[in-house]
Motif scaffolding. Structure first.
Motif, mmCIF file in Angstrom:
data_model
loop_
_atom_site.group_PDB
_atom_site.id
_atom_site.type_symbol
_atom_site.label_atom_id
_atom_site.label_comp_id
_atom_site.label_asym_id
_atom_site.label_seq_id
_atom_site.Cartn_x
_atom_site.Cartn_y
_atom_site.Cartn_z
ATOM 1 N N GLY A 9 1.254 -1.598 0.432
ATOM 2 C CA GLY A 9 0.115 -0.288 0.109
ATOM 3 C C GLY A 9 0.964 0.748 0.355
ATOM 4 O O GLY A 9 0.872 2.206 -0.517
ATOM 5 N N TYR A 10 1.577 1.269 0.945
ATOM 6 C CA TYR A 10 2.658 2.630 1.013
ATOM 7 C C TYR A 10 3.448 2.345 0.071
ATOM 8 O O TYR A 10 3.644 4.002 -1.059
ATOM 9 C CB TYR A 10 3.589 3.006 2.000
ATOM 10 C CG TYR A 10 2.721 3.174 3.138
ATOM 11 C CD1 TYR A 10 2.582 4.097 3.734
ATOM 12 C CD2 TYR A 10 3.087 1.427 4.414
ATOM 13 C CE1 TYR A 10 1.601 4.483 5.131
ATOM 14 C CE2 TYR A 10 2.108 2.041 5.240
ATOM 15 C CZ TYR A 10 1.713 3.419 5.512
ATOM 16 O OH TYR A 10 0.830 3.213 6.792
ATOM 17 N N MET A 13 1.590 3.769 -3.402
ATOM 18 C CA MET A 13 1.061 5.167 -2.845
ATOM 19 C C MET A 13 1.975 5.879 -3.470
ATOM 20 O O MET A 13 2.607 7.368 -3.550
ATOM 21 C CB MET A 13 0.483 5.784 -1.169
ATOM 22 C CG MET A 13 0.564 6.399 -1.134
ATOM 23 S SD MET A 13 1.113 6.922 0.762
ATOM 24 C CE MET A 13 2.670 6.667 0.908
ATOM 25 N N VAL A 16 2.482 6.595 -7.388
ATOM 26 C CA VAL A 16 1.686 7.606 -7.385
ATOM 27 C C VAL A 16 2.024 8.831 -7.248
ATOM 28 O O VAL A 16 2.188 9.592 -8.661
ATOM 29 C CB VAL A 16 0.568 7.488 -7.331
ATOM 30 C CG1 VAL A 16 -1.433 8.243 -7.228
ATOM 31 C CG2 VAL A 16 -0.081 6.060 -7.775
ATOM 32 N N LEU A 17 2.446 9.063 -5.783
ATOM 33 C CA LEU A 17 2.756 10.429 -5.652
ATOM 34 C C LEU A 17 3.744 11.192 -6.370
ATOM 35 O O LEU A 17 3.834 12.218 -6.802
ATOM 36 C CB LEU A 17 3.309 10.462 -3.922
ATOM 37 C CG LEU A 17 2.707 11.598 -2.970
ATOM 38 C CD1 LEU A 17 1.641 12.454 -3.237
ATOM 39 C CD2 LEU A 17 3.629 11.524 -1.758
ATOM 40 N N ASN A 32 2.885 6.101 -12.491
ATOM 41 C CA ASN A 32 1.252 5.819 -12.036
ATOM 42 C C ASN A 32 0.894 4.788 -12.455
ATOM 43 O O ASN A 32 0.081 4.274 -12.214
ATOM 44 C CB ASN A 32 0.632 7.299 -13.033
ATOM 45 C CG ASN A 32 -0.632 7.186 -12.242
ATOM 46 O OD1 ASN A 32 -2.163 6.278 -12.338
ATOM 47 N ND2 ASN A 32 -0.638 8.437 -11.403
ATOM 48 N N GLY A 35 2.259 2.615 -9.232
ATOM 49 C CA GLY A 35 1.705 2.492 -8.467
ATOM 50 C C GLY A 35 0.094 1.922 -8.665
ATOM 51 O O GLY A 35 -0.414 1.265 -7.432
ATOM 52 N N SER A 36 -0.493 2.585 -9.335
ATOM 53 C CA SER A 36 -2.196 1.872 -9.569
ATOM 54 C C SER A 36 -2.420 0.885 -9.768
ATOM 55 O O SER A 36 -2.767 -0.673 -9.366
ATOM 56 C CB SER A 36 -2.142 2.672 -10.736
ATOM 57 O OG SER A 36 -2.592 3.895 -11.170
ATOM 58 N N SER A 39 -1.449 -0.504 -5.992
ATOM 59 C CA SER A 39 -2.258 -0.122 -5.003
ATOM 60 C C SER A 39 -3.288 -0.659 -5.459
ATOM 61 O O SER A 39 -4.250 -0.900 -4.336
ATOM 62 C CB SER A 39 -2.866 1.273 -5.420
ATOM 63 O OG SER A 39 -1.881 2.230 -4.987
ATOM 64 N N TYR A 42 -3.181 -4.338 -3.785
ATOM 65 C CA TYR A 42 -3.200 -3.594 -2.021
ATOM 66 C C TYR A 42 -4.536 -3.473 -1.729
ATOM 67 O O TYR A 42 -5.434 -4.617 -0.822
ATOM 68 C CB TYR A 42 -2.952 -3.004 -1.784
ATOM 69 C CG TYR A 42 -3.258 -1.858 -0.433
ATOM 70 C CD1 TYR A 42 -2.699 -2.675 0.590
ATOM 71 C CD2 TYR A 42 -3.936 -0.839 -0.035
ATOM 72 C CE1 TYR A 42 -3.043 -2.066 2.128
ATOM 73 C CE2 TYR A 42 -4.407 0.077 0.815
ATOM 74 C CZ TYR A 42 -4.043 -0.502 1.814
ATOM 75 O OH TYR A 42 -3.885 -0.485 3.714
ATOM 76 N N THR A 51 -10.948 1.571 -3.003
ATOM 77 C CA THR A 51 -9.643 1.444 -3.533
ATOM 78 C C THR A 51 -9.377 0.318 -4.846
ATOM 79 O O THR A 51 -8.287 1.212 -5.731
ATOM 80 C CB THR A 51 -8.797 1.172 -2.200
ATOM 81 O OG1 THR A 51 -8.345 1.810 -1.233
ATOM 82 C CG2 THR A 51 -7.054 1.485 -2.851
ATOM 83 N N ASN A 55 -8.771 1.969 -8.384
ATOM 84 C CA ASN A 55 -6.670 2.125 -9.055
ATOM 85 C C ASN A 55 -7.343 0.930 -10.263
ATOM 86 O O ASN A 55 -5.974 0.966 -11.249
ATOM 87 C CB ASN A 55 -5.706 0.881 -7.922
ATOM 88 C CG ASN A 55 -5.423 2.751 -6.893
ATOM 89 O OD1 ASN A 55 -5.131 2.714 -7.682
ATOM 90 N ND2 ASN A 55 -6.339 2.513 -6.282
#
Length: 75
Positions: A9-10, A13, A16-17, A32, A35-36, A39, A42, A51, A55
């Motif tokens: 999860g982290y 995140m 994506v950030l 992205n 990350g997607s 996520s 997750y 969530t 994603n």
């Protein structure tokens, strides 16, 4: 096992950030996308369907946009 799921999860995140700081659209899409996907996994692992579905949608959008970028490069 729970620690690994939370780590996913982290990581998702963070990717994506980080993608939001990219100046090149192609790099933004790749970060992205990664990350997607992470996520989304997750979200499904933790049972947080909103969530996971968000994603999943972002993953599909990123794949479509990356395909368009590849198509433009070929032309």
């Amino acid at each position: 096992m729970e620690f690994l799921v939370e780590g996913l999860g982290y990581l998702g995140m963070a990717l994506v950030l980080i993608s939001m700081m990219m100046t090149k659209v192609e790099m933004l899409r790749y970060f992205n996308l990664c990350g997607s996907v992470i996520s989304m996994i997750y979200g499904f692992c933790t049972g947080t369907l909103p969530t996971a579905l968000l994603n999943l949608g972002l993953t599909v959008i990123n794949i479509i946009q990356i395909a368009r970028l590849w198509k433009q490069k070929k032309a």
